[in-house]
Design a protein around this motif. Sequence first.
Motif, short mmCIF file in Angstrom:
data_model
loop_
_atom_site.label_atom_id
_atom_site.label_comp_id
_atom_site.label_asym_id
_atom_site.label_seq_id
_atom_site.Cartn_x
_atom_site.Cartn_y
_atom_site.Cartn_z
N VAL A 180 23.58 -29.90 1.46
CA VAL A 180 22.40 -30.66 1.86
C VAL A 180 21.96 -30.24 3.26
N TYR A 181 20.69 -30.49 3.55
CA TYR A 181 20.13 -30.29 4.88
C TYR A 181 19.55 -31.62 5.36
N ASP A 182 19.43 -31.76 6.67
CA ASP A 182 18.84 -32.96 7.25
C ASP A 182 17.35 -32.75 7.47
N ILE A 183 16.56 -33.72 7.05
CA ILE A 183 15.14 -33.77 7.41
C ILE A 183 14.97 -35.03 8.25
N VAL A 184 14.57 -34.88 9.49
CA VAL A 184 14.53 -36.03 10.41
C VAL A 184 13.14 -36.18 11.02
N LYS A 185 12.78 -37.43 11.28
CA LYS A 185 11.52 -37.70 11.98
C LYS A 185 11.80 -37.74 13.47
N VAL A 186 11.00 -37.01 14.22
CA VAL A 186 11.13 -36.95 15.67
C VAL A 186 9.76 -37.22 16.28
N VAL A 205 11.07 -32.58 10.96
CA VAL A 205 11.65 -31.25 11.14
C VAL A 205 12.93 -31.16 10.31
N VAL A 206 13.33 -29.94 10.00
CA VAL A 206 14.59 -29.70 9.30
C VAL A 206 15.63 -29.22 10.31
N ILE A 207 16.81 -29.80 10.28
CA ILE A 207 17.92 -29.27 11.08
C ILE A 207 18.57 -28.17 10.26
N THR A 208 18.40 -26.95 10.68
CA THR A 208 18.86 -25.80 9.90
C THR A 208 20.26 -25.33 10.28
N GLY A 209 20.83 -25.88 11.35
CA GLY A 209 22.17 -25.47 11.78
C GLY A 209 22.34 -25.67 13.26
N LEU A 210 23.17 -24.83 13.86
CA LEU A 210 23.45 -24.93 15.29
C LEU A 210 22.93 -23.71 16.03
N LYS A 252 26.56 -23.09 19.79
CA LYS A 252 27.11 -24.27 19.08
C LYS A 252 26.93 -25.57 19.85
N LYS A 253 26.03 -25.59 20.83
CA LYS A 253 25.87 -26.78 21.66
C LYS A 253 24.63 -27.60 21.33
N LYS A 254 23.75 -27.03 20.49
CA LYS A 254 22.50 -27.72 20.16
C LYS A 254 22.22 -27.62 18.67
N TYR A 255 21.48 -28.60 18.16
CA TYR A 255 21.02 -28.54 16.77
C TYR A 255 19.74 -27.71 16.71
N GLN A 256 19.77 -26.68 15.87
CA GLN A 256 18.58 -25.86 15.68
C GLN A 256 17.69 -26.48 14.61
N CYS A 257 16.37 -26.42 14.84
CA CYS A 257 15.43 -27.06 13.92
C CYS A 257 14.36 -26.08 13.44
N ASP A 281 14.45 -30.47 22.14
CA ASP A 281 13.02 -30.38 22.44
C ASP A 281 12.29 -31.68 22.12
N TYR A 282 12.94 -32.54 21.35
CA TYR A 282 12.35 -33.83 20.97
C TYR A 282 13.15 -34.98 21.57
N GLY A 283 13.85 -34.69 22.66
CA GLY A 283 14.61 -35.73 23.35
C GLY A 283 15.89 -36.15 22.64
N ASN A 284 16.33 -35.35 21.64
CA ASN A 284 17.54 -35.66 20.86
C ASN A 284 17.48 -37.04 20.22
N ARG A 285 16.27 -37.49 19.92
CA ARG A 285 16.11 -38.83 19.35
C ARG A 285 15.51 -38.73 17.94
N VAL A 286 16.12 -39.45 16.99
CA VAL A 286 15.71 -39.42 15.59
C VAL A 286 15.26 -40.81 15.17
N TYR A 287 14.15 -40.87 14.41
CA TYR A 287 13.56 -42.14 14.02
C TYR A 287 13.72 -42.43 12.52
N GLU A 288 13.88 -41.42 11.72
CA GLU A 288 14.22 -41.57 10.31
C GLU A 288 15.04 -40.37 9.90
N TRP A 289 15.84 -40.53 8.84
CA TRP A 289 16.79 -39.47 8.46
C TRP A 289 16.95 -39.41 6.95
N TYR A 290 16.61 -38.26 6.41
CA TYR A 290 16.89 -37.93 5.02
C TYR A 290 17.91 -36.80 4.97
N THR A 291 18.71 -36.76 3.90
CA THR A 291 19.41 -35.52 3.55
C THR A 291 19.00 -35.19 2.13
#
Length: 276
Positions: free
Chosen positions: A161-167, A176-181, A185-190, A203-213
């Motif tokens: 699965v991949y994460d789809i998160v609202k930022v 955006v989709v979190i595609t990996g690191l 290995k210090k940041k989530y790539q989107c 780039d979005y303040g590391n803040r997530v408002y909704e989360w799907y996988t």
Amino acid sequence: MSKKKIVLLVLIGLLLLIPVIWIAVRRNQLNKIHQDGVLIEGPKFGNERSEGTKDFHYKVSDKDWRDQILGDTGKTTVRRGDFLCCVCSVLSMTDKKGKKTEYTPDKLNHILSEIDGYEEDGAVRGGVLKEIAENVTYHDRIDTRLQGEKLVRDRKSPNAVYDIVKVKKNGGDRWVVITGLSKDKKKYQCMDPKEESVTYLSDYGNRVYEWYTMGGFNRDVDMAKEGKDILAKRKTMEERMRLARRAGGVVLLIILSCIIGGKAERYRKRMRDGEI
């Protein structure tokens, strides 16, 4: 009325109120999350995500679909098609049979438009998403590490699965989709459908408002032929939920009628016996 009966009535009333209170509290919690977001921690040692991929960066501005209308929303892909592009990117990244170009936003939009598959803001309806893709989960609770015991992230696994998160960026919401690191290995790539290049959750303040996988494409669905079948399945599920709500309402009315009827009968008896 005896004390036992009074206690019984109070307990019945509390039992009827518990679901209402629980729903109200839960809704308030979700509203707070959607309003304030959840601050996501940086990747920890042992995070199972690998280095992010740059493949299948479907952008909302692509000329092949930018001006397409998203169902009955009245909104174009370039304006509110970020969730659609995220879904198509995940379907392509999880494909194991080499049919990656099958899941382009214009093709999926054709099906979703047929079956009223969009919310007003352009996001795909949760029930429809579960019909189209495998391993879809909407997370009411957003984990600060975006982790979960049942979430498989090994790209070689059929259950990946991949994460789809609202930022938020520049005061507006986007998916955006979190595609990996990142390489270090210090940041989530989107993958941001509204940006030309790779971004990071920071780039979005590391803040997530909704989360799907979500995982790969549901092989029971034919992109070319089965749009109406998806609609039929969803209508069947909606009808079942509607019937369940009606049945619950009938049970509640019966309980209340019994309580009120019992009290009325006792009152009439007391009047007949001259106690009142």
